[in-house]
Design a protein around this motif. Structure first.
Motif, PDB file in Angstrom:
ATOM      1  N   ASN A 150     -32.938 -25.133  31.742  1.00 31.90           N
ATOM      2  CA  ASN A 150     -33.157 -26.665  31.177  1.00 31.90           C
ATOM      3  C   ASN A 150     -33.793 -26.983  29.988  1.00 31.90           C
ATOM      4  O   ASN A 150     -34.980 -26.600  29.791  1.00 31.90           O
ATOM      5  N   LYS A 151     -33.111 -27.570  29.275  1.00 31.83           N
ATOM      6  CA  LYS A 151     -33.843 -27.613  27.945  1.00 31.83           C
ATOM      7  C   LYS A 151     -34.948 -28.590  27.719  1.00 31.83           C
ATOM      8  O   LYS A 151     -36.000 -28.454  27.012  1.00 31.83           O
ATOM      9  N   ASP A 152     -34.998 -29.521  28.823  1.00 33.70           N
ATOM     10  CA  ASP A 152     -36.014 -30.363  28.731  1.00 33.70           C
ATOM     11  C   ASP A 152     -37.403 -29.791  29.179  1.00 33.70           C
ATOM     12  O   ASP A 152     -38.302 -29.821  28.431  1.00 33.70           O
ATOM     13  N   ALA A 155     -38.592 -27.287  26.413  1.00 31.66           N
ATOM     14  CA  ALA A 155     -39.397 -28.205  25.473  1.00 31.66           C
ATOM     15  C   ALA A 155     -40.785 -28.636  25.859  1.00 31.66           C
ATOM     16  O   ALA A 155     -41.763 -28.251  25.333  1.00 31.66           O
ATOM     17  N   ARG A 156     -41.048 -28.910  27.082  1.00 30.70           N
ATOM     18  CA  ARG A 156     -42.457 -29.286  27.569  1.00 30.70           C
ATOM     19  C   ARG A 156     -43.225 -28.098  27.886  1.00 30.70           C
ATOM     20  O   ARG A 156     -44.343 -28.269  27.798  1.00 30.70           O
ATOM     21  N   PRO A 161     -35.810 -24.735  22.710  1.00 29.90           N
ATOM     22  CA  PRO A 161     -34.747 -24.982  23.651  1.00 29.90           C
ATOM     23  C   PRO A 161     -33.425 -24.442  22.959  1.00 29.90           C
ATOM     24  O   PRO A 161     -32.400 -24.234  23.854  1.00 29.90           O
ATOM     25  N   LEU A 283     -28.763 -33.690  33.390  1.00 31.05           N
ATOM     26  CA  LEU A 283     -29.380 -32.229  33.068  1.00 31.05           C
ATOM     27  C   LEU A 283     -29.204 -31.972  31.372  1.00 31.05           C
ATOM     28  O   LEU A 283     -27.948 -32.008  31.392  1.00 31.05           O
ATOM     29  N   ARG A 284     -30.027 -31.717  30.612  1.00 30.81           N
ATOM     30  CA  ARG A 284     -29.570 -30.953  29.357  1.00 30.81           C
ATOM     31  C   ARG A 284     -29.682 -29.494  29.663  1.00 30.81           C
ATOM     32  O   ARG A 284     -30.759 -29.131  29.871  1.00 30.81           O
TER      33      ARG A 284
END
Length: 418
Positions: A150-152, A155-156, A161, A283-284
């Motif tokens: 999950n790229k998001d 990043a978090r 990502p 989803l990304r």
């Protein structure tokens, strides 16, 4: 197992009848014959897409009939016993050595040798459809295991990502970092109560480390290897640390996709076909190959194999269709166009996949992955009562050393049953 017992009982009769059917020649292969093709429900949409495209450009017509996955092996065994197999039938590729050994498919060795693209067809599937040096089936559909992340969430968690893990240890580190986000977020997820899920997603890490789970003939298990122990130890640690979602322990398969759909899992091994389904949820996602502890990459090349029923009187017409499924037309305009994985290694990058580097990466794994080969694979590994599932449970949540040692003996005994 009932399926194997019934099919074995009719093997001699089927072989005699297949020989009698013989080779009808190729002059009138597309002569307007109606061909029956059976498949399990999981493959129905792809089988029908192949058939529709072939029917639109040929005089022959292929009629597809699908049966529920759990009923399909018994249906084939019954048809074999009655000497009434369909003209073509597909099967889960891990059943291919069993059906080939029982003579339920026509020998395709000479025909395959004359196919222009023979060296570009998924090698592990070709091997699965081979028995005693003879070829009986070709790949029909391909399903691969990969890492989806999950790229998001990356990043978090302060991860890049665009830089997925390249080792299994790095995969674990990434999962731990995502898990530190807390709340409903989990670092990873796996099917801890699903033998097939574990085969599909953990075995590639063993292969990537140059280990194996079976000998070349599929009669000796090697699940007690150091490579296998390392992989189980890593996933066990992720569960014990709370990095893997608690539901991983009891995941038997049905809710696996749903867990990833939640958007709360950082990175997990999963079927490549889920990429599109998950992205439709908004989803990304990034994609990476499954690696070994310190590197390498592999995949479980699953899917279905397709062969010509041994009792058919339409061998040449059936081969006309089967050979056509390996063509550029079929693989690009039917499979790739519909976001499937081509069964040919030279078509990883094509006019449809080239728009998405992730798809090209997935397709390219066909040449690098493996399909486990064993005549008694189902009863030894996939059956809910198989010794493999007990081995998995022990290795992940019990006495790991004893589970792998005892499991290796029990699986080997099952593999060597007549």
């Amino acid at each position: 197992m009932t399926t194997r017992a019934v099919a074995s009982a009719v093997m001699a009769a089927v072989l005699v009848l297949a020989t009698a059917c013989g080779d009808q020649g190729t002059d009138n292969a597309d002569d307007g014959a109606v061909l029956t093709l059976w498949t399990r429900a999981a493959t129905e949409s792809v089988s029908k897409a192949y058939a529709d495209a072939y029917n639109a450009t040929h005089r022959n017509k292929v009629e597809v009939t699908a049966y529920p996955n759990e009923e399909y092996p018994a249906k084939l065994a019954s048809a074999a016993g009655a000497k009434a197999l369909p003209d073509l039938f597909a099967s889960d590729v891990v059943f291919a050595p069993q059906y080939a050994s029982q003579g339920l498919w026509v020998d395709l060795t000479d025909r395959l040798a004359g196919l222009a693209v023979k060296d570009r067809i998924a090698p592990s599937h070709v091997r699965a459809g081979t028995w005693e040096g003879q070829n009986y089936a070709l790949p029909h559909t391909i399903d691969l295991s990969v890492l989806l992340y999950n790229k998001d969430l990356y990043a978090r968690a302060g991860l890049d990502p665009e830089k997925p893990p390249t080792t299994l240890r790095e995969f674990a580190d990434h999962a731990r970092k995502v898990d530190q986000l807390g709340g409903d977020v989990n670092g990873t997820y796996f099917g801890g109560n699903c033998g097939g899920c574990v085969e599909f997603t953990l075995w590639p890490s063993v292969w990537a480390a140059n280990g194996d789970v079976l000998d070349a003939e599929g009669e000796q298990a090697t699940v007690d290897s150091p490579e296998m122990a390392d992989v189980f130890a890593l996933y066990r640690a992720l569960y014990e640390e709370g990095v893997a979602a608690p539901a991983s322990k009891d995941e038997a398969g049905p809710t696996w996709l749903g867990a990833l759909r939640s958007g709360n899992v950082g990175i997990a091994p999963a079927p490549s076909v889920w990429l599109d389904a998950l992205e439709q949820q908004g989803l990304r996602l990034g994609v990476a190959p499954i690696s070994g502890l310190t590197g390498g990459e592999s995949t479980f090349v699953g899917g279905d194999a397709l062969g010509i029923g041994a009792t058919t009187e339409k061998v040449e017409q059936a081969w006309d269709f089967l050979a056509w499924t390996t063509s550029d037309e079929a693989q690009v305009e039917v499979v790739a166009k519909n976001k499937g994985v081509p069964t040919r290694t030279d078509l990883a990058a094509n006019k449809y996949s080239s728009a998405d580097p992730r798809t090209v990466l997935i397709n390219g794994l066909v040449a690098k992955g493996r399909t486990p080969y064993a005549r008694n694979f189902n009863v030894s590994f996939n059956d809910p009562q198989s010794p493999w599932l007990q081995t998995v449970r022990g290795a992940l949540f019990g006495d790991a050393g004893k589970a792998l040692a005892d499991g290796n003996s029990a699986i080997t005994k099952s593999l060597q049953q007549g």
